[in-house]
Design a protein around this motif. Sequence first.
Motif, mmCIF file in Angstrom:
data_model
loop_
_atom_site.group_PDB
_atom_site.id
_atom_site.type_symbol
_atom_site.label_atom_id
_atom_site.label_comp_id
_atom_site.label_asym_id
_atom_site.label_seq_id
_atom_site.Cartn_x
_atom_site.Cartn_y
_atom_site.Cartn_z
ATOM 1 N N ASP A 294 0.835 -1.199 0.000
ATOM 2 C CA ASP A 294 0.000 0.000 0.000
ATOM 3 C C ASP A 294 0.874 1.255 0.000
ATOM 4 O OD1 ASP A 294 -1.745 2.029 0.514
ATOM 5 O OD2 ASP A 294 -2.710 1.079 2.236
ATOM 6 N N GLY B 201 0.076 4.245 0.572
ATOM 7 C CA GLY B 201 -0.221 5.113 1.717
ATOM 8 C C GLY B 201 0.646 4.786 2.926
ATOM 9 N N LEU B 202 0.946 3.495 3.123
ATOM 10 C CA LEU B 202 1.762 3.098 4.267
ATOM 11 C C LEU B 202 3.204 3.554 4.081
ATOM 12 C CD1 LEU B 202 0.475 -0.513 5.026
ATOM 13 C CD2 LEU B 202 -0.341 1.661 5.899
ATOM 14 N N ALA C 71 3.322 7.155 4.813
ATOM 15 C CA ALA C 71 3.247 7.392 6.259
ATOM 16 C C ALA C 71 4.631 7.315 6.888
ATOM 17 C CB ALA C 71 2.306 6.379 6.903
ATOM 18 N N THR D 276 -3.667 5.024 7.730
ATOM 19 C CA THR D 276 -2.393 4.440 7.305
ATOM 20 C C THR D 276 -1.691 3.803 8.491
ATOM 21 O OG1 THR D 276 -1.277 6.552 7.610
ATOM 22 C CG2 THR D 276 -2.048 6.052 5.403
ATOM 23 N N SER E 109 -4.563 6.973 15.002
ATOM 24 C CA SER E 109 -3.793 7.755 14.034
ATOM 25 C C SER E 109 -3.404 9.100 14.630
ATOM 26 C CB SER E 109 -4.597 8.020 12.763
ATOM 27 O OG SER E 109 -5.043 6.828 12.204
#
Lengths: 287, 254
Positions: A179, A181-182, A185, B87, B145
């Motif tokens: 992913d 997005g990870l 991050a 995430t 988060s």
Amino acid sequence: MSTMTETSKTSPESQAGGPANAVPLNRTWWERNGRTTSIWAGRAALVVVFVGLWELTGGWLFDISFTSRPSAIWTRLVEWNADGTLWVNSWITLQEIIYGYLLGSFAGALLGFVLASAPTFYKVLDPFIMALYAIPKVALAPLFIVWFGIGMDMKVLLAAVTVFFLVFLNTAAGVREVDRGLIDAVRLMGGGRADIALKVVLPSSMTGMLTGLKVAIPYALIGAVIGELVASNRGLGYLISNSAATFDTAGVFATLVVLSVIAAILNFLVGLLDHRVSRWKPAEARS
Amino acid sequence: MSTLIEVRGLTKRFVKDETGIVALRDFGLEVEKGSFVTVLGRSGCGKSTALNLMSGLLKPTEGTVSYRGDPVTGPRTEISYLTQSDTLMPWRDVRRNIEMPMEISGVSKRERREHAEELIRRVGLTGFERHYPRELSGGMRRRASLARMLAGDPETLLMDEPFGALDAQLRTDLQLELLRLWQGSGKTVVFVTHDIEEALLLGDRVVVLGLLGRRVLDKPIELSRPRDADELRVDPTFVSLHREMTEALREGAR
């Protein structure tokens, strides 16, 4: 802050289960284990019926020189156990399987991880890898005999090659499906390439790699036994071809029984590993 | 107050096959240190792209973002960014997720553990430390988060519709929580939303964006804090601001 703590306990959002709404259930033994018990009972019944029919029909419905019969197979196993044939040959095959599996899966996982991390390079190699993958591995046996002789090395490598592709392709697929997005991050946390590789790509590709490791197990067995069938003087494959050559069907079946026991044990071991590593996954995606 | 983030002439073009798609054109924004700026815009107006550029995740086609006068060329730890989607690492439990920014910046294991416990308590996730993200509800994941974002101890928080997918009640709780965390902390917040009420409830200043990030309205909000959503709804200043924002959004869509 206190308001927050309260909502986490009372609102319907905590339906995912947690300390707040875990309710003790007083279920009977049958309610807890009934389903599993009936499934295992069904399996046992199936084996009994099958073995029973085989034993009873052998000799008049079938020619026992072709199908043998369970009692004869059992006698053969007992004999082989007594004179050590069973253990010597099983140990040889088991060693070939384990070495082949370890070699192939280690190389496959490492190379899959590294190559898939360099997408352009992977694209260049892709058609060649697929071409090699498509070769039936049995066809490599004669070549391996020329290269490595008819000893254990050749069987180990034949098993390793088979395992390699399965682990490699699944690991690479796992790496490519990470992913985005990870990764972002981790970049936002100030992580560099090493952090991304170790903390995101590696755990994320674990799913693919484990799939590869799991499907590869029976193939390690196939690789080793085929190697033995092609050329050998020891091992379970040798035992099969030797028994068949002397019209000893009980011997062939006895070896097959041993092989399936080995396969079952190996599957069980990887199942344990899988369960440990993928505890974070939803239950339905596991097993 | 000094300008902390300065965005000038920001343009972003994405390439798709043989065409370039412009997501943001000539966007500009200055954010004062310690302020709470809400950016209001309808979906597709380039809000998320603007934040992606400000966080350093994306590189602009043209224009510059500077932070304390330095050009932003990549992600930096002083700026934290809470994206629209979760995430959290699915293979880490809540505590290990929250520890992650500290792990990367090399904080010792013991300190990490202590600080994470503290944050877990602050966002109200006590008792869920060992749960994996998939075992949590959407609201709890958001809180985790939020805690993870605070674990890196950022000066500036960029938030992209962080509470968009939550139910109204939970949303109010988390908005209050965010204000509580922000007030007196000296942190700077840029909060993107499409909800007028949320923008007015939270911001010191509301910037309304039209298509491609055109600035339609930029207005300080002088409602006194703490602001209460229920009282505000009948406050005449709030009502007229709300009307003005609605008008600006409509204008921006043209």
